[in-house]
Enzyme design. Structure first.
Site, PDB file in Angstrom:
ATOM      1  N   TYR A 107     -10.473   0.833  -3.893  1.00 32.88           N
ATOM      2  CA  TYR A 107     -10.134   1.539  -2.648  1.00 32.88           C
ATOM      3  C   TYR A 107     -10.915   0.963  -1.456  1.00 32.88           C
ATOM      4  O   TYR A 107     -10.356   0.738  -0.379  1.00 32.88           O
ATOM      5  CB  TYR A 107     -10.457   3.019  -2.862  1.00 32.88           C
ATOM      6  CG  TYR A 107     -10.142   3.944  -1.714  1.00 32.88           C
ATOM      7  CD1 TYR A 107      -8.841   4.379  -1.485  1.00 32.88           C
ATOM      8  CD2 TYR A 107     -11.159   4.418  -0.886  1.00 32.88           C
ATOM      9  CE1 TYR A 107      -8.560   5.259  -0.449  1.00 32.88           C
ATOM     10  CE2 TYR A 107     -10.886   5.299   0.145  1.00 32.88           C
ATOM     11  CZ  TYR A 107      -9.583   5.715   0.361  1.00 32.88           C
ATOM     12  OH  TYR A 107      -9.312   6.589   1.381  1.00 32.88           O
TER      13      TYR A 107
ATOM     14  N   LYS B 286      -9.247  -0.740   1.742  1.00 32.13           N
ATOM     15  CA  LYS B 286      -9.454  -0.130   3.059  1.00 32.13           C
ATOM     16  C   LYS B 286     -10.138  -1.101   4.032  1.00 32.13           C
ATOM     17  O   LYS B 286      -9.885  -1.060   5.232  1.00 32.13           O
ATOM     18  CB  LYS B 286     -10.273   1.159   2.920  1.00 32.13           C
ATOM     19  CG  LYS B 286      -9.483   2.311   2.296  1.00 32.13           C
ATOM     20  CD  LYS B 286      -8.161   2.512   2.987  1.00 32.13           C
ATOM     21  CE  LYS B 286      -7.591   3.903   2.843  1.00 32.13           C
ATOM     22  NZ  LYS B 286      -6.251   4.033   3.452  1.00 32.13           N
TER      23      LYS B 286
HETATM   24  P1  NAD Z   1      -3.377  12.993   0.353  1.00 27.48           P
HETATM   25  O1  NAD Z   1      -3.507  12.641  -1.080  1.00 27.48           O
HETATM   26  O2  NAD Z   1      -3.522  14.409   0.765  1.00 27.48           O
HETATM   27  O3  NAD Z   1      -1.961  12.455   0.893  1.00 27.48           O
HETATM   28  C1  NAD Z   1      -1.521  11.173   0.635  1.00 27.48           C
HETATM   29  C2  NAD Z   1      -0.008  11.179   0.661  1.00 27.48           C
HETATM   30  O4  NAD Z   1       0.452   9.846   0.437  1.00 27.48           O
HETATM   31  C3  NAD Z   1       0.624  12.042  -0.447  1.00 27.48           C
HETATM   32  O5  NAD Z   1       1.587  12.902   0.114  1.00 27.48           O
HETATM   33  C4  NAD Z   1       1.263  11.029  -1.377  1.00 27.48           C
HETATM   34  O6  NAD Z   1       2.449  11.515  -2.032  1.00 27.48           O
HETATM   35  C5  NAD Z   1       1.571   9.896  -0.426  1.00 27.48           C
HETATM   36  N1  NAD Z   1       1.696   8.614  -1.109  1.00 27.48           N
HETATM   37  C6  NAD Z   1       0.837   8.086  -2.013  1.00 27.48           C
HETATM   38  N2  NAD Z   1       1.284   6.905  -2.451  1.00 27.48           N
HETATM   39  C7  NAD Z   1       2.441   6.659  -1.785  1.00 27.48           C
HETATM   40  C8  NAD Z   1       3.335   5.576  -1.780  1.00 27.48           C
HETATM   41  N3  NAD Z   1       3.149   4.513  -2.572  1.00 27.48           N
HETATM   42  N4  NAD Z   1       4.405   5.626  -0.962  1.00 27.48           N
HETATM   43  C9  NAD Z   1       4.617   6.692  -0.157  1.00 27.48           C
HETATM   44  N5  NAD Z   1       3.791   7.763  -0.129  1.00 27.48           N
HETATM   45  C10 NAD Z   1       2.722   7.747  -0.938  1.00 27.48           C
HETATM   46  O7  NAD Z   1      -4.417  12.078   1.144  1.00 27.48           O
HETATM   47  P2  NAD Z   1      -5.111  12.253   2.584  1.00 27.48           P
HETATM   48  O8  NAD Z   1      -6.483  12.689   2.344  1.00 27.48           O
HETATM   49  O9  NAD Z   1      -4.231  12.995   3.505  1.00 27.48           O
HETATM   50  O10 NAD Z   1      -5.202  10.719   3.001  1.00 27.48           O
HETATM   51  C11 NAD Z   1      -4.327  10.098   3.910  1.00 27.48           C
HETATM   52  C12 NAD Z   1      -4.840   8.710   4.198  1.00 27.48           C
HETATM   53  O11 NAD Z   1      -6.147   8.782   4.761  1.00 27.48           O
HETATM   54  C13 NAD Z   1      -4.972   7.821   2.966  1.00 27.48           C
HETATM   55  O12 NAD Z   1      -4.659   6.486   3.294  1.00 27.48           O
HETATM   56  C14 NAD Z   1      -6.429   7.940   2.611  1.00 27.48           C
HETATM   57  O13 NAD Z   1      -6.881   6.843   1.869  1.00 27.48           O
HETATM   58  C15 NAD Z   1      -7.034   7.994   3.999  1.00 27.48           C
HETATM   59  N6  NAD Z   1      -8.363   8.586   4.037  1.00 27.48           N
HETATM   60  C16 NAD Z   1      -8.557   9.886   3.740  1.00 27.48           C
HETATM   61  C17 NAD Z   1      -9.841  10.403   3.814  1.00 27.48           C
HETATM   62  C18 NAD Z   1     -10.128  11.849   3.539  1.00 27.48           C
HETATM   63  O14 NAD Z   1     -11.287  12.239   3.725  1.00 27.48           O
HETATM   64  N7  NAD Z   1      -9.162  12.659   3.151  1.00 27.48           N
HETATM   65  C19 NAD Z   1     -10.928   9.581   4.126  1.00 27.48           C
HETATM   66  C20 NAD Z   1     -10.696   8.254   4.425  1.00 27.48           C
HETATM   67  C21 NAD Z   1      -9.402   7.766   4.387  1.00 27.48           C
END
Ligand code: NAD
Length: 308
Positions: free
Chosen positions: A166, A170
């Site tokens: 990851y 990223k």
């Molecule tokens: P989440 O798991 O709540 O939502 C992710 C969504 O992406 C889900 O609805 C899932 O079905 C969809 N998804 C996954 N793989 C997919 C694919 N191949 N094609 C289409 N859709 C797909 O995650 P989140 O926390 O809302 O994270 C959103 C983004 O932010 C991600 O890229 C995550 O890595 C990044 N992020 C999140 C955090 C955090 O603290 N939550 C921190 C840093 C980065």
């Protein structure tokens, strides 16, 4: 300061069924954008598939008077992404904003990491983002307008134990952003990176309950909306969470120059503190900025004339 609006704009938000993507999609729609709500509907680890979450966000947007369509493609599937972009073009005739947000986790220490899990995470985050950007790129160039956000993470910027796959995926967002920023500038395509930290299902088992409330995904979306607005910046890495916003930058120290027989490992060791000294550090404009800096320093140290 003028209101930020997206009337007449078309946006694609990937992974918009839940979490941050859902908030971004709702935020864009509330300010006038027509939104493609993309979501494969997988679990946190990328397993499964369902259209339920994307459909429910579309219903939410429509109930509030907005326009939206769902698309359930896997962002790592190039054909599926092209179909999503074609459907958006058929319905609305343009694509102005792309928010690459879809993501999964397959955490394990590197010692225990299965390479299939490494590849899968890189596929969804990096190849998925590149697929969506690539399918929209000619449209944005033709329109002379595009706003793209890539989603990075503190894990990519600073590292996080157990997330080699990851973190690598990223960090790759920065490389993609830098080059797309340069290649898109002449066609008014701006590209930024969001580094969010939020309480979502991705982080639910890591955060204390009080912090979860503070870190609501809704606190991040205002930063995203600014990044993809008409007057938004380009090549910015915006950290966001709990209402805090901050920029991450990559700097290079002034460094040292060793010439001839003085260029030895021992000399590097002896001057390592100076190599790392942040005084007079600078942001370099592009890769050749570094090449030029070193060649000019070497020329100066050796008394050579170099016109560059
Ligand atoms: P989440 O798991 O709540 O939502 C992710 C969504 O992406 C889900 O609805 C899932 O079905 C969809 N998804 C996954 N793989 C997919 C694919 N191949 N094609 C289409 N859709 C797909 O995650 P989140 O926390 O809302 O994270 C959103 C983004 O932010 C991600 O890229 C995550 O890595 C990044 N992020 C999140 C955090 C955090 O603290 N939550 C921190 C840093 C980065």
């Amino acid at each position: 300061m003028a209101d930020i609006q997206f009337d007449g704009r078309v946006a694609i938000v990937t992974g918009a069924g839940v979490g941050l993507g859902r908030c971004h999609a709702l935020g864009l729609a509330a300010r006038g954008a027509k939104v493609v709500v993309n979501d494969l509907g997988v679990g946190r680890d990328g397993v499964g598939a369902s259209s339920e979450a994307a459909d429910s966000v579309v219903a939410e947007i429509k109930a509030a008077g907005g326009e939206a369509m769902a698309h359930g493609c896997d962002v790592s599937d190039e054909d599926g992404v092209r179909d999503m972009v074609a459907q958006a073009m058929d319905a609305w005739g343009r694509i102005d904003v792309v928010v690459n947000n879809a993501g999964i986790l397959r955490d394990k220490t590197f010692a225990k990491m299965d390479m299939a899990d490494f590849r899968k995470v890189v596929d969804v985050h990096l190849i998925g983002s590149a697929n969506v950007c690539h399918a929209c790129w000619p449209i944005m160039r033709e329109q002379k307008y595009g706003r793209i956000v890539l989603t990075s993470s503190g894990s990519g910027l600073y590292g996080n134990f157990g997330q080699s796959n990851y973190g690598a995926a990223k960090a790759a967002m920065l490389g993609l952003m830098n080059v797309l920023h340069m290649e898109g500038a002449r066609d008014n395509i701006r590209v930024n990176t969001l580094a969010p930290t939020a309480a979502t299902r991705m982080t639910e088992d890591l955060l204390p309950p009080e912090a979860q409330e503070l870190l609501a995904p809704e606190t991040i979306t205002p930063g995203l909306l600014y990044l993809v607005s008409d007057d938004g910046p380009s090549q910015v890495i915006l950290g966001a969470g709990a209402g805090s916003f901050a920029e991450t930058r990559v700097y290079e120290t002034r460094g040292i120059t060793l010439t001839g027989d003085d260029n030895t490992p021992e000399a590097v060791a002896a001057q390592f503190a100076q190599i790392r000294d942040p005084q007079n550090q600078e942001q370099l404009g592009d890769a050749f900025g570094q090449t030029k800096k070193y060649a000019l320093s070497a020329a100066k140290a050796s008394g050579l004339k170099l016109d560059w």
